[in-house]
Design a protein around this motif. Structure first.
Motif, PDB file in Angstrom:
ATOM      1  N   ASN A  93       0.884  -1.200  -0.057  1.00 52.71           N
ATOM      2  CA  ASN A  93       0.043   0.042   0.185  1.00 52.71           C
ATOM      3  C   ASN A  93       0.865   1.101  -0.118  1.00 52.71           C
ATOM      4  N   PRO A  94       0.608   2.080  -0.909  1.00 49.66           N
ATOM      5  CA  PRO A  94       1.798   3.282  -1.024  1.00 49.66           C
ATOM      6  C   PRO A  94       1.541   4.091   0.343  1.00 49.66           C
ATOM      7  N   TYR A  95       0.344   4.120   0.848  1.00 43.27           N
ATOM      8  CA  TYR A  95       0.147   4.930   2.094  1.00 43.27           C
ATOM      9  C   TYR A  95       1.010   4.235   3.171  1.00 43.27           C
ATOM     10  N   SER A  96       1.252   2.760   3.018  1.00 45.26           N
ATOM     11  CA  SER A  96       2.277   2.129   4.064  1.00 45.26           C
ATOM     12  C   SER A  96       3.860   2.357   3.999  1.00 45.26           C
TER      13      SER A  96
ATOM     14  N   MET B 267      28.081  10.253  -7.041  1.00 44.58           N
ATOM     15  CA  MET B 267      27.448  10.849  -8.252  1.00 44.58           C
ATOM     16  C   MET B 267      25.958  10.330  -8.178  1.00 44.58           C
ATOM     17  N   ASN B 268      25.736   8.960  -7.842  1.00 46.98           N
ATOM     18  CA  ASN B 268      24.452   8.278  -8.108  1.00 46.98           C
ATOM     19  C   ASN B 268      23.945   7.564  -6.957  1.00 46.98           C
ATOM     20  N   THR B 269      24.131   8.362  -5.678  1.00 46.38           N
ATOM     21  CA  THR B 269      23.802   7.527  -4.324  1.00 46.38           C
ATOM     22  C   THR B 269      22.649   6.610  -4.326  1.00 46.38           C
ATOM     23  N   LEU B 270      23.105   5.413  -3.739  1.00 41.37           N
ATOM     24  CA  LEU B 270      21.946   4.307  -3.523  1.00 41.37           C
ATOM     25  C   LEU B 270      21.553   4.507  -2.106  1.00 41.37           C
ATOM     26  N   VAL B 271      20.072   4.496  -2.028  1.00 42.82           N
ATOM     27  CA  VAL B 271      19.375   4.386  -0.502  1.00 42.82           C
ATOM     28  C   VAL B 271      18.742   3.244  -0.295  1.00 42.82           C
ATOM     29  N   ARG B 272      18.579   2.822   0.850  1.00 46.31           N
ATOM     30  CA  ARG B 272      17.746   1.847   1.459  1.00 46.31           C
ATOM     31  C   ARG B 272      16.384   1.808   0.873  1.00 46.31           C
ATOM     32  N   GLY B 273      16.066   0.521   0.179  1.00 42.34           N
ATOM     33  CA  GLY B 273      14.744   0.658  -0.493  1.00 42.34           C
ATOM     34  C   GLY B 273      14.489   1.015  -1.701  1.00 42.34           C
ATOM     35  N   GLN B 274      15.603   1.038  -2.329  1.00 36.67           N
ATOM     36  CA  GLN B 274      15.649   1.615  -3.691  1.00 36.67           C
ATOM     37  C   GLN B 274      15.773   0.768  -4.668  1.00 36.67           C
ATOM     38  N   LYS B 275      15.447   0.912  -5.905  1.00 32.03           N
ATOM     39  CA  LYS B 275      15.734  -0.363  -6.912  1.00 32.03           C
ATOM     40  C   LYS B 275      16.530   0.412  -8.039  1.00 32.03           C
ATOM     41  N   LEU B 276      17.897  -0.105  -8.015  1.00 32.80           N
ATOM     42  CA  LEU B 276      18.849   0.593  -8.853  1.00 32.80           C
ATOM     43  C   LEU B 276      19.591  -0.365  -9.859  1.00 32.80           C
ATOM     44  N   PRO B 277      18.907  -0.310 -11.012  1.00 30.20           N
ATOM     45  CA  PRO B 277      19.595  -1.435 -11.773  1.00 30.20           C
ATOM     46  C   PRO B 277      20.894  -1.217 -12.442  1.00 30.20           C
TER      47      PRO B 277
ATOM     48  N   GLU C 237      11.579 -10.094   1.393  1.00 29.45           N
ATOM     49  CA  GLU C 237      10.367  -9.539   2.064  1.00 29.45           C
ATOM     50  C   GLU C 237      10.382  -9.964   3.479  1.00 29.45           C
ATOM     51  N   TYR C 238      10.514 -11.331   3.541  1.00 27.09           N
ATOM     52  CA  TYR C 238      10.265 -11.873   4.907  1.00 27.09           C
ATOM     53  C   TYR C 238      11.602 -11.623   5.873  1.00 27.09           C
ATOM     54  N   LEU C 239      12.652 -11.498   5.440  1.00 30.10           N
ATOM     55  CA  LEU C 239      13.704 -11.199   6.112  1.00 30.10           C
ATOM     56  C   LEU C 239      13.756  -9.701   6.478  1.00 30.10           C
ATOM     57  N   ALA C 240      13.468  -8.943   5.617  1.00 36.99           N
ATOM     58  CA  ALA C 240      13.374  -7.467   5.850  1.00 36.99           C
ATOM     59  C   ALA C 240      12.180  -7.063   6.759  1.00 36.99           C
ATOM     60  N   PHE C 241      10.895  -7.444   6.404  1.00 39.07           N
ATOM     61  CA  PHE C 241       9.989  -7.085   7.194  1.00 39.07           C
ATOM     62  C   PHE C 241       9.431  -7.861   8.479  1.00 39.07           C
ATOM     63  N   GLU C 242       9.996  -8.952   8.430  1.00 39.27           N
ATOM     64  CA  GLU C 242       9.556  -9.707   9.840  1.00 39.27           C
ATOM     65  C   GLU C 242      10.862  -9.931  10.693  1.00 39.27           C
TER      66      GLU C 242
ATOM     67  N   LEU D 113       7.880  -7.372  -9.891  1.00 38.16           N
ATOM     68  CA  LEU D 113       9.284  -7.535  -9.429  1.00 38.16           C
ATOM     69  C   LEU D 113       9.767  -6.255  -8.579  1.00 38.16           C
ATOM     70  N   TYR D 114       9.861  -5.362  -9.469  1.00 35.63           N
ATOM     71  CA  TYR D 114      10.698  -4.302  -9.003  1.00 35.63           C
ATOM     72  C   TYR D 114      10.106  -3.455  -7.922  1.00 35.63           C
ATOM     73  N   GLU D 115       8.784  -3.406  -7.869  1.00 30.45           N
ATOM     74  CA  GLU D 115       8.221  -2.565  -6.891  1.00 30.45           C
ATOM     75  C   GLU D 115       8.144  -3.239  -5.724  1.00 30.45           C
ATOM     76  N   ARG D 116       8.710  -4.500  -5.482  1.00 27.72           N
ATOM     77  CA  ARG D 116       8.760  -5.095  -4.010  1.00 27.72           C
ATOM     78  C   ARG D 116      10.057  -4.668  -3.344  1.00 27.72           C
ATOM     79  N   ALA D 117      10.952  -3.615  -3.943  1.00 27.63           N
ATOM     80  CA  ALA D 117      11.707  -2.962  -3.253  1.00 27.63           C
ATOM     81  C   ALA D 117      11.036  -1.930  -2.402  1.00 27.63           C
ATOM     82  N   GLY D 118      11.639  -1.569  -0.991  1.00 29.17           N
ATOM     83  CA  GLY D 118      10.972  -0.583  -0.490  1.00 29.17           C
ATOM     84  C   GLY D 118      11.286  -0.534   0.998  1.00 29.17           C
ATOM     85  N   ARG D 119      10.358   0.331   1.803  1.00 29.87           N
ATOM     86  CA  ARG D 119      10.567   0.283   3.155  1.00 29.87           C
ATOM     87  C   ARG D 119       9.182   0.465   3.646  1.00 29.87           C
ATOM     88  N   ILE D 120       8.910   0.005   4.865  1.00 30.38           N
ATOM     89  CA  ILE D 120       7.322   0.035   5.317  1.00 30.38           C
ATOM     90  C   ILE D 120       7.502   0.725   6.518  1.00 30.38           C
TER      91      ILE D 120
END
Lengths: 587, 474
Positions: free
Chosen positions: B115-118, B136-146, B239-244, B290-297
């Motif tokens: 949920n984008p709200y979450s 120059m192209n900093t990576l941040v946590r929860g990003q998807k950067l190919p 997702e399991y390792l990250a969010f649980e 697939l890609y949208e499963r990156a992120g933070r909650i």
């Protein structure tokens, strides 16, 4: 029990015959085109998109994993509609107007579960209603009967629904009501509440569409200064990925001087919507200092959310926009991105095995795009007020190739074209709007406004800037061959002036607290400063000063810092006189 | 559970079977061949009497007498923290001769949309130790950067370098680290060669990274259809390792091009109307899932950061795979064949590269206050230098102004000092920015029009003796 018996199927329910992704066919369903149906045991929301014999094809707005044949399909008998009423501002919806914050609570999980529904506006929340009519007044459809303070910024006008007959007011009382309660009663028995429903695929009626003559001031120099859009106008922002479509859309949503912003995130990134959700409540409305969310309604159907809901989110957005327009507000709708919307159409179309048109898009693509943009405009509403809907659509052409169908069909309709350019983006020239390719057909009808409100010579100055930039483009071609130093002095000077135009005037830092919003007065003053430098420099050149010395003057680089000045008036005055003095001292 | 021997058609990876009960869309199927081999598949289309089944292992060996069993559930991934340190095949079965995996949970691999709200907006810097990325192209946590690469380029080395060096600079305040989240790497290989796989494995073992990693291997000779499942297995585990379990998970998926080829293969077998270049029209949606499963909650400690790698056919970024990817991901890192042939390590071309989440992940308190300005100025200066290189070929250096010559020198130095750090060097952000200032100091002060005067005052090297870092680094 998933196995419904097909023989005793009632009139408005049927059974699933087959499932393929978001497309489900049902048997024995008595439905009209575009009726909303609930599919399967979980009651997933869907819409009828094709009827063939006793087979009805439904596009489902939710994930269909695990749904199988034999499960029931219930028809609601209603087309896809939105709930209209107070509470839409400061809200965030998915593509079928389910409030995402409410869904989070109902599902108890950060993931979007299936089969959960919620009304678009809170049916229980009470609002302070102040009537504007009294018993004995005669009201017609669309007339405003009262006001509710929806947010600190916006008074929500309660209107007689357009499909009512209207009549004499019998009772109208002020007080606290929820949106379903009757606030005004008419003599023919019609009851007006704060809540209306409207089918999303149908434009709300208006009396007349007028020529827009007021600009939608965006605080972005290249837009206001060179390619303005009118209130009630249409614009397209096409560009390859990474060229800044979304930042441009966000800037417009933040700083455009519309009363209401409807922001539709259609098939785009989740994190981008989160950014809006997190930023907007903290940002100030430049017009009145209130939180930006107080004038904003968000629709977020991210790329991983069901594709059918992506198809409908654009309609949901524009219907909400039209509703506020009916109240007499100027509404700006941002759709990011219309290409994803078109792709959703393509995906559904190919699942239906329709004969594809260009690049696999359905043959009705052009018609749908035109219908959408035609719902924008400057209108005289049926209640006599005037309001506007401006539609600004981002387009994401594959490979950045503007000759593809979505861009081309969009360009045939919209009157403002902001072409984003990967080359400019690569050198971090932002906003990376290409000044040679972009255009605005509203320029002439908006100039009188700018001349009255900002400066008499607004149009002239703009033309000067355009000419210099054009000349630069030509000169650059020569420079590529022979180098800058081989050019005659006056042309070298023109290049220098053009450089200031590009670096100071056209570039704008969206992430700088001051530079991010540039009022038209500042835009104008900045241009006059560069022109002062131009005029004085050419005078100096005529007087025999070598071009290197002119270019090297110390004050000129300060032009680049006008953008970040808060007290720009004083800064510009000083700078102009310094430039003049310094250049005149050379001869 | 009913068993059917009703296969009517076998075509490519697809099997059609007649059924007399309701079969759910996406349900898992087992097919037993006459030889006793059990193959797994998934329902692609379900109607009242016929279902289309996509067989992961390929359809060879299946005949019309093979029996079909419907398991009545969609595909699940058994997840547990014990997966760390394990090597699995593309369908999630262990292949490392380790003990049996006892799952804590079995999760649906399709994964519902967040949920984008979450969501929580990603803005914490991940230090990869690679200047071209951090600076120059900093990576941040929860990003998807190919990583956009092409055949024959060292994208795997770059991915390994990131996997090895990536760290989250937590506020170093004593015991905080104990409670802070740990870093985990999940590596999903799709259709890579055995040799490539060996390189990754050796690197994982050499650096001890394996114990904080889960490896999923679908090799080039494994069934192509399985590739459509592998990334979903990977992301479900992530997702399991990250969010649980509160890990900061870095997911490396290689090679997305092979994944898309598999999608095309299935689409073709189903005789779907193809989109661009024969890829299915729903590829955008599929990749987004697939890609949208990156992120933070909100309210969860962990994060899922994705680095998908894709090889662009013909080094052409308008090809549908990189094109659709670029529209979904939050930026991209370009690996450039020209820079590679010049011997730069890593051969990252920063100009077309981009990190969309960078602006919120850098600056005071995150990296350094001058970071944004330095980055902008270096981009502008390098772009300028690059442009001039073309010109120099025609008119020669002498015909250029002094300033233009400086830009040329800057561009050269930028490549040799800033970009070319080697795959083994780990630079922290201060070092990266310091090198940046050394380079920018080659230009006259008033050419630094994108940098706040205050920072110029503080960092600009007035004379060469201040440029110590470059020498020290060499």
């Amino acid at each position: 029990m998933s196995k419904a018996d097909t023989t005793d199927a009632v009139e408005d329910s049927g059974v699933i015959q087959s499932v393929s992704g978001p497309v489900v066919t049902a048997r024995d369903l008595n439905a009209r085109m575009n009726d909303v149906v609930y599919v399967g045991d979980e009651g997933l929301m869907g819409e009828v998109i094709e009827i063939e014999g006793d087979l009805t094809t439904v596009q489902v707005y939710e994930e269909t994993s695990g749904v199988g044949p034999g499960e029931p399909v219930e028809n609601t008998g209603e087309p896809l509609s939105v709930d209209l009423g107070p509470g839409m501002l400061d809200a965030i919806y998915d593509g079928v107007q389910r409030p995402l914050d409410v869904l989070e609570g109902k599902m108890g999980s950060p993931y979007l579960d299936r089969g959960v529904d919620a009304p678009g506006i809170d049916l229980e929340e009470e609002w302070e209603f102040e009537p504007e009519v009294e018993a004995g007044d005669v009201v017609e459809p669309g007339d405003i009967v009262g006001v509710v303070e929806e947010t600190v910024t916006i008074d929500h006008k309660v209107m007689v629904p357009p499909d009512y007959e209207g009549g004499e007011v019998v009772a109208a009382e002020s007080g606290s009501f929820d949106v379903t309660e009757t606030v005004v009663e008419l003599d023919n028995g019609e009851e007006v509440s704060m809540h209306q429903e409207w089918p999303v695929r149908e434009a709300r009626p208006a009396n007349d569409k007028k020529t827009p003559r007021t600009p939608l001031v965006s605080g972005q120099r290249i837009l206001d200064g060179l390619f303005p859009i009118a209130k009630g106008g249409t614009a397209a922002i096409p560009g390859p990925f990474g060229s800044g479509k979304t930042v441009t859309q966000h800037q417009l949503a933040k700083y455009a001087d519309a009363d209401i912003i409807v922001y539709v995130g259609c098939g785009e990134r989740g994190n981008e919507m989160t950014e809006v959700i997190e930023d907007f409540p903290e940002l100030e409305d430049p017009a009145n200092g209130n939180p930006l969310m107080a004038r904003t309604s968000l629709i977020a159907n991210t790329s991983n959310m069901p594709v059918a809901a992506r198809e409908s989110c654009i309609y949901t957005g524009i219907t909400i926009a039209e509703y506020y327009r009916d109240m007499g507000y100027d509404v700006a709708l941002m759709a990011d991105s219309t290409s994803r919307w078109a792709e959703a159409m393509r995906e559904i179309s190919s699942r239906l095995e329709e004969m594809p048109g260009e690049e696999g898009y359905p043959a009705y693509l052009a018609a749908r795009l035109a219908q959408f943009y035609e719902r924008a405009g400057y209108f005289e509403n049926i209640n006599g007020t005037e309001g506007s809907v401006s539609a600004i659509g981002a387009v994401s052409p594959p490979g950045g190739d503007f000759s593809e169908p979505v861009t081309q069909n969009t360009l045939r309709i919209v009157k403002t074209f902001w072409a984003l350019d990967a080359d400019l983006a690569e050198r971090r020239h932002f906003p990376s709007i290409n000044w040679n390719e972009s255009y605005s057909l509203y320029k002439d009808q908006l100039d009188p406004w700018f001349e009255d409100e900002v400066a008499d010579d607004w149009a002239e100055r703009r033309q000067w800037a355009v000419d210099v930039l054009d000349e630069e483009t030509e000169l650059q071609e020569i420079v590529q061959l022979v180098g800058k130093d081989a050019l005659p002095d006056d042309q070298q000077l023109t290049l220098e002036v053009a450089r200031y135009l590009r670096e100071a005037y056209l570039q704008q830092n969206a992430f700088h607290p001051v530079d991010t919003f540039c009022p038209p007065e500042k835009t104008y003053l900045m241009l006059t400063t560069i022109q002062t430098f131009n005029d004085e420099a050419f005078d100096a050149l005529d007087a025999g000063v070598p071009v290197e010395e002119i270019i090297d003057i110390e004050s000129a680089p300060r032009i680049n810092r006008i953008g970040v000045q808060e007290d720009y008036e004083e800064y510009v005055e000083d700078l102009k006189s310094e430039i003049t003095e310094e250049l005149r001292s050379l001869y | 559970m009913k068993e059917y021997q009703t296969i009517t058609e076998i075509s490519g990876p697809l099997v059609y079977a007649e059924v007399d009960e309701a079969i759910g869309y996406d349900e898992i199927v087992e097919i037993e061949t006459a030889q006793g081999e059990t193959l797994r598949g998934q329902v692609l289309e379900s109607s009242e009497d016929v279902v289309a089944i996509q067989v992961f292992e390929g359809t060879s060996g299946i005949d019309r007498d093979a029996s079909v069993r419907f398991l009545g559930e969609t595909m699940k991934m058994p997840v547990t923290e014990d997966l760390l340190g394990r090597v699995l095949d593309g369908s999630g079965r262990p292949i490392d001769d380790g003990p049996e995996i006892v799952p804590e949970e079995r999760q649906d691999i399709v994964g519902a949309a967040i949920n984008p709200y979450s969501r929580e907006y990603p803005e914490e810097f991940i230090e990869t130790g690679v200047s071209a990325i951090d600076g120059m192209n900093t990576l941040v946590r929860g990003q998807k950067l190919p990583i956009f690469s092409s055949s024959g380029q060292p994208h795997s080395e770059l991915a390994m370098q990131i996997a090895r060096q990536a760290s989250v600079p937590e506020e170093e305040e004593g015991g905080d680290d104990e409670e802070g989240s740990e870093f985990a790497v999940i590596f999903g290989a799709m259709g890579i060669t055995q040799e490539e796989a060996n390189e990754f494995m050796e690197d994982f073992e050499r650096t001890g990274a394996l114990e904080r990693s889960v490896v999923f291997m679908n090799l080039a000779d494994d069934p192509a259809v399985e590739r459509t499942v592998t990334p979903r297995m990977v992301l479900t585990t992530a997702e399991y390792l990250a969010f649980e379990k509160d890990y900061h998970v870095l997911v490396i998926l290689t090679d997305m091009t092979n994944y898309c080829e598999a999608l095309r293969e299935i689409g073709a077998a189903r005789e779907e109307v193809p989109g661009r270049r024969g890829y299915p029209g729903y590829m955008y949606t599929d990749l987004a899932q697939l890609y949208e499963r990156a992120g933070r909650i909100k309210g969860r400690e962990g994060s899922v950061t994705q680095i998908p790698i894709l090889t662009m056919p013909g080094d052409d970024d308008t090809h549908p795979i990189p094109d659709l990817t670029g529209y979904i991901t939050e930026g991209q890192i370009y690996v450039d064949p020209d820079l590679n042939s010049q011997g730069l390590q890593p051969p990252i071309n920063v100009l077309p590269s981009l990190s969309r989440l960078m602006d919120d992940g850098i600056g005071e308190g995150l990296t350094r206050a001058d970071h944004a300005d330095v980055k902008d100025q270096m981009f502008a200066a390098y772009a300028e230098g690059e442009d001039l290189r073309d010109l120099v070929n025609i008119v020669g250096r002498e015909a250029l102004s002094e300033l233009d010559n400086k830009y040329l020198d800057f561009a050269d130095a930028f490549e040799s000092e800033f970009i070319d750090q080697g795959f083994e060097t780990n630079r922290d952000i201060d070092e990266t920015l310091s090198i940046g200032w050394d380079l920018l100091s080659m230009l006259p002060k008033d050419a630094l029009n994108r940098i706040d005067e205050e920072f110029i005052e503080e960092h600009y090297r007035e004379d060469d003796s201040e440029r110590k870092v470059v020498e020290a680094a060499d």
